[in-house]
Structures are given as structure tokens and as C-alpha cells.
Write a protein that holds these residues in place. Structure first.
Motif, PDB file in Angstrom:
ATOM      1  N   MET A   1      24.192  31.359  37.479  1.00  0.00           N
ATOM      2  CA  MET A   1      24.983  31.280  36.280  1.00  0.00           C
ATOM      3  C   MET A   1      24.572  32.375  35.289  1.00  0.00           C
ATOM      4  SD  MET A   1      27.387  29.688  34.990  1.00  0.00           S
ATOM      5  CE  MET A   1      28.150  28.878  33.673  1.00  0.00           C
ATOM      6  N   ARG A   2      23.272  32.623  35.206  1.00  0.00           N
ATOM      7  CA  ARG A   2      22.758  33.631  34.286  1.00  0.00           C
ATOM      8  C   ARG A   2      23.227  35.035  34.714  1.00  0.00           C
ATOM      9  NH1 ARG A   2      16.675  33.673  32.135  1.00  0.00           N
ATOM     10  NH2 ARG A   2      17.616  32.576  30.402  1.00  0.00           N
ATOM     11  N   ARG A   3      23.277  35.284  36.012  1.00  0.00           N
ATOM     12  CA  ARG A   3      23.726  36.584  36.506  1.00  0.00           C
ATOM     13  C   ARG A   3      25.195  36.814  36.158  1.00  0.00           C
ATOM     14  NH1 ARG A   3      21.178  37.337  42.522  1.00  0.00           N
ATOM     15  NH2 ARG A   3      19.033  37.688  41.829  1.00  0.00           N
ATOM     16  N   ILE A   4      26.003  35.813  36.270  1.00  0.00           N
ATOM     17  CA  ILE A   4      27.431  35.927  35.957  1.00  0.00           C
ATOM     18  C   ILE A   4      27.612  36.245  34.470  1.00  0.00           C
ATOM     19  CG2 ILE A   4      29.600  34.668  35.796  1.00  0.00           C
ATOM     20  CD1 ILE A   4      28.791  33.179  38.350  1.00  0.00           C
ATOM     21  N   THR A   5      26.863  35.572  33.628  1.00  0.00           N
ATOM     22  CA  THR A   5      26.947  35.806  32.184  1.00  0.00           C
ATOM     23  C   THR A   5      26.543  37.244  31.856  1.00  0.00           C
ATOM     24  OG1 THR A   5      26.416  33.488  31.784  1.00  0.00           O
ATOM     25  CG2 THR A   5      26.180  34.986  29.932  1.00  0.00           C
ATOM     26  N   MET A   6      25.463  37.720  32.452  1.00  0.00           N
ATOM     27  CA  MET A   6      24.991  39.085  32.219  1.00  0.00           C
ATOM     28  C   MET A   6      26.012  40.110  32.734  1.00  0.00           C
ATOM     29  SD  MET A   6      22.251  38.950  30.554  1.00  0.00           S
ATOM     30  CE  MET A   6      21.354  40.457  30.765  1.00  0.00           C
ATOM     31  N   ALA A   7      26.608  39.837  33.881  1.00  0.00           N
ATOM     32  CA  ALA A   7      27.604  40.742  34.454  1.00  0.00           C
ATOM     33  C   ALA A   7      28.837  40.815  33.555  1.00  0.00           C
ATOM     34  CB  ALA A   7      27.987  40.303  35.859  1.00  0.00           C
ATOM     35  N   LEU A   8      29.300  39.669  33.052  1.00  0.00           N
ATOM     36  CA  LEU A   8      30.457  39.648  32.151  1.00  0.00           C
ATOM     37  C   LEU A   8      30.152  40.373  30.845  1.00  0.00           C
ATOM     38  CD1 LEU A   8      31.858  36.039  32.666  1.00  0.00           C
ATOM     39  CD2 LEU A   8      32.894  38.196  33.366  1.00  0.00           C
ATOM     40  N   ALA A   9      28.961  40.189  30.299  1.00  0.00           N
ATOM     41  CA  ALA A   9      28.569  40.856  29.058  1.00  0.00           C
ATOM     42  C   ALA A   9      28.520  42.369  29.264  1.00  0.00           C
ATOM     43  CB  ALA A   9      27.226  40.333  28.576  1.00  0.00           C
ATOM     44  N   ALA A  10      27.947  42.812  30.369  1.00  0.00           N
ATOM     45  CA  ALA A  10      27.857  44.243  30.655  1.00  0.00           C
ATOM     46  C   ALA A  10      29.248  44.846  30.865  1.00  0.00           C
ATOM     47  CB  ALA A  10      26.985  44.478  31.879  1.00  0.00           C
ATOM     48  N   THR A  11      30.110  44.143  31.566  1.00  0.00           N
ATOM     49  CA  THR A  11      31.475  44.615  31.797  1.00  0.00           C
ATOM     50  C   THR A  11      32.241  44.714  30.486  1.00  0.00           C
ATOM     51  OG1 THR A  11      31.479  43.636  34.001  1.00  0.00           O
ATOM     52  CG2 THR A  11      33.621  44.176  33.038  1.00  0.00           C
ATOM     53  N   SER A  12      32.136  43.706  29.636  1.00  0.00           N
ATOM     54  CA  SER A  12      32.819  43.708  28.338  1.00  0.00           C
ATOM     55  C   SER A  12      32.335  44.864  27.474  1.00  0.00           C
ATOM     56  CB  SER A  12      32.583  42.391  27.607  1.00  0.00           C
ATOM     57  OG  SER A  12      33.122  41.324  28.344  1.00  0.00           O
ATOM     58  N   THR A  13      31.045  45.095  27.464  1.00  0.00           N
ATOM     59  CA  THR A  13      30.481  46.191  26.685  1.00  0.00           C
ATOM     60  C   THR A  13      30.987  47.529  27.206  1.00  0.00           C
ATOM     61  OG1 THR A  13      28.489  44.886  26.246  1.00  0.00           O
ATOM     62  CG2 THR A  13      28.334  47.276  25.914  1.00  0.00           C
ATOM     63  N   GLY A  14      31.022  47.706  28.499  1.00  0.00           N
ATOM     64  CA  GLY A  14      31.518  48.943  29.102  1.00  0.00           C
ATOM     65  C   GLY A  14      32.973  49.200  28.761  1.00  0.00           C
TER      66      GLY A  14
END
Length: 165
Positions: A1-14
């Protein structure tokens, strides 16, 4: 779950960064007069602006736009030069009353295939921009760069003839 949250945050920032960079690189609208370099780019050699019969041709250079106090008012129809574009010639006539542009009549427009379709939507936009700006310093119509440039150059020649240069 933590990996998904980090991936979504990184994608949104990009995505936000890419959109921000794109918005900054868009720049201001381009003037139709600035499209071709030089004051006579695209003008047929030997072409001269001419006044229509009955037009006031004795106005001093820099004559009024109707907004400057004490300036003489110019009235009449003034024909601009024929400007050759990649898709054919463009020529307009400026109609002035009391120093203000009241109409712009297209005498020659680009021709052939897609040019007619482009002109059918671009020319009314260019006319309304000229009437609002009261001069030839107007923005290029997207998708009609050559038409916009030729229109503005021919109009400027007509305004020069009217003493509104």
C-alpha cells in the motif's frame, strides 16, 4: 500500500512539473506584423499602396487614430500593397472615417484547396481584431500564419498611405 501511495505521489509531481514547464514556454501571442522580417518582406517589387477615388490623401504622416487631441482626421478608402504569401496574394483596403478604421475589405485572398477554408474562418477574426486595435499590430490567427502576416502587412501599407503609419 505504501509503494502505491509513493508511486502516485511521484507520478502526480512529475505531471505537475511537465504542465508547469509547458505553460511557461508558451509565451505571449505573436504579432502578425512580426512574422516576416523587414518592413517590405513579401511585398511585390514595385507595388505601391494607393488611395481610392475620393479618399483624403493629403494627411500628414502620423495623422490621428481619432484618439489623439489636435490631430487631423483622415477619411476615405486606402488600398494596401499586394503581399505575396506562400499560398497566394493578400491585399486589403482600409476604410477610415474621422481617423478611425471603420472597415477592412479584402481585395485579394489566398486561394486553392485548404486556403479557402482557412481564410473563411481567419479573415473575419483578423477584421474584428483590426477594428478593436485600430491598427495593424494584431495577433496571428492560429493555423493562418501566412494569411495573418499578409493581411497585416497590406493593412499597414494602407494605413501608411492614409498617414496613419
Amino acid at each position: 500500500m505504501r509503494r502505491i501511495t509513493m508511486a502516485l505521489a511521484a507520478t502526480s509531481t512529475g505531471i505537475a512539473l511537465v504542465i508547469g514547464v509547458k505553460a511557461q514556454s508558451a509565451g505571449a501571442p505573436r504579432s502578425a506584423l512580426a512574422v516576416n522580417a523587414g518592413p517590405h518582406a513579401g511585398v511585390k517589387p514595385g507595388a505601391r499602396p494607393s488611395a481610392e477615388p475620393g479618399a483624403s490623401a493629403g494627411a500628414a504622416p502620423g495623422a490621428s487614430t481619432g484618439a489623439r487631441p489636435g490631430a487631423s482626421a483622415v477619411s476615405g478608402g486606402f488600398t494596401g500593397t499586394v503581399v505575396d504569401t506562400r499560398y497566394g496574394p493578400v491585399q486589403v483596403r482600409a476604410v477610415l472615417a474621422g481617423g478611425r478604421i471603420t472597415d477592412v475589405v479584402v481585395l485579394q485572398e489566398t486561394d486553392g484547396g485548404r486556403s479557402r477554408a482557412i481564410d473563411s474562418y481567419a479573415l473575419p477574426i483578423l477584421r474584428s481584431e483590426v477594428l478593436a486595435a485600430q491598427g495593424a499590430n494584431i495577433d496571428v490567427v492560429s493555423g493562418a500564419t501566412y494569411t495573418s502576416s499578409g493581411y497585416a502587412q497590406s493593412l499597414q501599407a494602407a494605413l501608411d498611405r492614409a498617414g496613419r503609419g
